[in-house]
Design an enzyme around this catalytic site. Structure first.
Site, PDB file in Angstrom:
ATOM      1  N   SER A 271       0.895  -1.253  -0.080  1.00 22.83           N
ATOM      2  CA  SER A 271      -0.017   0.339  -0.038  1.00 22.83           C
ATOM      3  C   SER A 271       0.885   1.078   0.089  1.00 22.83           C
ATOM      4  CB  SER A 271      -0.873  -0.058   1.186  1.00 22.83           C
ATOM      5  OG  SER A 271      -1.787   0.787   0.874  1.00 22.83           O
ATOM      6  N   LYS A 275       4.248   1.991  -2.279  1.00 23.60           N
ATOM      7  CA  LYS A 275       4.542   3.298  -2.993  1.00 23.60           C
ATOM      8  C   LYS A 275       6.131   3.392  -2.769  1.00 23.60           C
ATOM      9  CE  LYS A 275      -0.021   5.303  -1.788  1.00 23.60           C
ATOM     10  NZ  LYS A 275      -0.911   4.705  -2.945  1.00 23.60           N
ATOM     11  N   TRP A 362      -9.990   0.193  -5.322  1.00 21.52           N
ATOM     12  CA  TRP A 362      -9.526   1.586  -5.120  1.00 21.52           C
ATOM     13  C   TRP A 362      -8.053   1.758  -5.629  1.00 21.52           C
ATOM     14  CZ3 TRP A 362     -10.925   6.241  -3.738  1.00 21.52           C
ATOM     15  CH2 TRP A 362     -10.288   7.098  -2.859  1.00 21.52           C
ATOM     16  N   HIS A 412      -7.342  -6.094  -0.206  1.00 24.52           N
ATOM     17  CA  HIS A 412      -6.310  -5.095   0.163  1.00 24.52           C
ATOM     18  C   HIS A 412      -5.476  -5.710   1.319  1.00 24.52           C
ATOM     19  CE1 HIS A 412      -4.152  -1.461  -0.191  1.00 24.52           C
ATOM     20  NE2 HIS A 412      -3.946  -1.249   1.180  1.00 24.52           N
TER      21      HIS A 412
HETATM   22  C1  GCU Z   1      -5.475   4.752   1.585  1.00 26.13           C
HETATM   23  C2  GCU Z   1      -4.925   5.408   0.474  1.00 26.13           C
HETATM   24  C3  GCU Z   1      -3.947   4.790  -0.585  1.00 26.13           C
HETATM   25  C4  GCU Z   1      -3.015   3.883   0.319  1.00 26.13           C
HETATM   26  C5  GCU Z   1      -3.658   3.310   1.500  1.00 26.13           C
HETATM   27  C6  GCU Z   1      -2.733   2.505   2.499  1.00 26.13           C
HETATM   28  O1  GCU Z   1      -6.595   4.042   1.050  1.00 26.13           O
HETATM   29  O2  GCU Z   1      -5.868   6.227  -0.307  1.00 26.13           O
HETATM   30  O3  GCU Z   1      -3.337   5.299  -1.497  1.00 26.13           O
HETATM   31  O4  GCU Z   1      -2.097   3.157  -0.601  1.00 26.13           O
HETATM   32  O5  GCU Z   1      -4.473   4.271   2.265  1.00 26.13           O
HETATM   33  O6  GCU Z   1      -1.742   2.865   2.352  1.00 26.13           O
HETATM   34  O7  GCU Z   1      -3.343   1.652   3.141  1.00 26.13           O
END
Ligand code: GCU
Length: 435
Positions: A271, A275, A362, A412
């Site tokens: 998540s 990144k 998402w 997720h």
């Molecule tokens: C939120 C956010 C995402 C991210 C995620 C996470 O959903 O919008 O961009 O990847 O949190 O890190 O859990």
């Protein structure tokens, strides 16, 4: 499936870790209809800023790669400092018979400036006892403290700030014993060790607390001459930059540890930390394999695809993750001079793995796949096969050679299935597959 999406957003923006909530109107506006995706053309990674084509791996490495990296620094993640002078490592915990004798557990405190009252992080490292040294390793940041990655009672309980979360056993901004082993399923420590890999992790909040003002008590202020009064320039680093920087400093340590083959370190993350692993792999070519798990917007997913989370949403809810200039693209993502397939291309010719999940719309699973697909021409310059498929594979069918991909059934998360693929991928590329 789509009916669950608002819940995910709500969960992530309140219960989990985020800064500002995503407003109801924005949730309603999110597009989950593939037919409505109207994507502007992607920038071509193989065209120099001057307009000249890139036709060799040498021209990529010498000319185009530095340009693309510069575009990401200037517009997306910001510029990070290099290795600090005077950094010190100290083994603050050691047990040769951890996990019932399966592994040696080390805890290493890293003093970034060498000063004991300065910024620091603690690396938790398991080294398989049975394996011939040095061993390859996995390295990634965790969300709730090192003590959550396994129920091993010997792991030091984190004393750093974290967001309150009853399920995670975090009360009044601090972890309690209840949080031990909270994320065991996401880390699969024993499985990784049994496969002959070392595995290392750091609590991401050691580097910077994850909220808009987190930098003031984190690494970015500590390393800035103006401290918490710093006025950030448009291309200064954001939290993702700071977290990725921490991964590079952990690799600095691993290079000094004789148990570890530092030329075979796979950096991974989930998540927002996916990144981060991508940015770490792009900005530090010492990482031999780069893995992104459900990284979504600002990670593996193409920015120009209007599906799931968008630049407008992410820069509003999590402005601190990126460099200040990124927010100027909030409502006009197609004007960004880069897109995320070029982030994947920055890994070339190193192996990179992108994972998505079916219920994680998402994060735009198809957009994650397509950034791998559109990075293939750069891998081709190195004569490295990419995904090996024309279109996104069915769920639970991993594909790819130097660009790996799978779409896992489910939500997720990071599961044993995901780890199984990462281990197989690492076996293949680190030459352990047939042993
Ligand atoms: C939120 C956010 C995402 C991210 C995620 C996470 O959903 O919008 O961009 O990847 O949190 O890190 O859990």
């Amino acid at each position: 499936m789509n009916s669950r999406l608002p819940l995910r957003i709500l969960f992530c923006s309140t219960a989990l870790l985020s800064a500002a909530p995503v407003h109801a109107a924005e949730r309603r506006d999110v597009n989950y209809d593939e037919a409505k995706v109207n994507m502007a053309p992607l920038p071509d990674p193989l065209v120099l800023n001057s307009g000249k084509p890139v036709t060799s791996s040498r021209a990529w490495t010498k000319q185009r790669r530095p340009e693309v990296l510069e575009l990401f620094q200037a517009n997306v993640y910001g510029r990070s400092p290099g290795k600090p002078k005077g950094m010190k490592f100290e083994i603050t915990g050691l047990d040769h018979l951890a996990l019932d004798g399966l592994a040696t557990r080390k805890e290493i405190t890293v003093w970034f400036t060498g000063k004991k009252d300065g910024p620091k992080m603690t690396i938790l490292l398991y080294v398989p006892n049975g394996a011939k040294k040095p061993v390859p390793a996995f390295l990634g940041l965790n969300f709730y403290g090192n003590h959550t990655v396994d129920s091993d009672p010997g792991i030091t309980l984190s004393t750093a700030w974290m967001r309150d979360n009853k399920d995670a056993g975090v009360v009044n901004g601090r972890a309690t014993d209840k949080s031990r082993g909270f994320q065991t399923s996401r880390w699969q420590i024993e499985k990784v060790v049994r496969r002959g890999y070392a595995t290392a992790t750091i609590y991401y909040g050691d580097l910077e607390p994850d909220h808009a003002d987190g930098w003031k008590t984190g690494l970015r202020a500590a390393l800035s001459k103006d401290g918490a009064n710093t006025l950030w320039k448009p291309d200064d680093w954001g939290a993702i930059g700071a977290w990725a920087w921490g991964l590079s400093r952990a690799l600095d340590y691993l290079e000094t540890d004789k148990d570890i083959n530092a030329k075979q370190v796979a950096v991974h993350g989930h998540s927002r930390l996916g990144k981060t692993s991508l940015w770490a792999g792009a900005s530090d070519e010492r990482f031999a394999i780069v893995i992104s798990n459900d990284s979504g917007e600002g990670g593996a997913a193409l920015t120009r695809r209007d599906f799931g989370e968008t630049t407008a949403i992410i820069t509003k809810a999590f402005p601190h993750w990126f460099c200040p200039r990124y927010a100027t693209y909030a409502s006009n993502a197609p004007t960004l001079p880069v897109d995320q397939h070029e982030l994947i291309a920055l890994m070339a010719p190193r192996p990179v793995y992108i994972a998505s999940a079916t219920e994680d719309q998402w994060a735009d699973p198809r957009g994650e796949f397509l950034s791998g697909k559109n990075a293939e021409p750069v891998y081709a310059l190195f004569k490295k096969a990419g995904l090996g498929v024309a279109d996104q594979p069915a769920a639970d069918h991993p594909v790819g050679n130097f660009i790996g991909y799978h779409l896992r059934t489910g939500k997720h998360d990071i599961t044993e299935f995901d780890w199984e693929q990462y281990l197989n991928f690492a076996d293949r590329h680190f030459g352990k597959a047939k042993k």
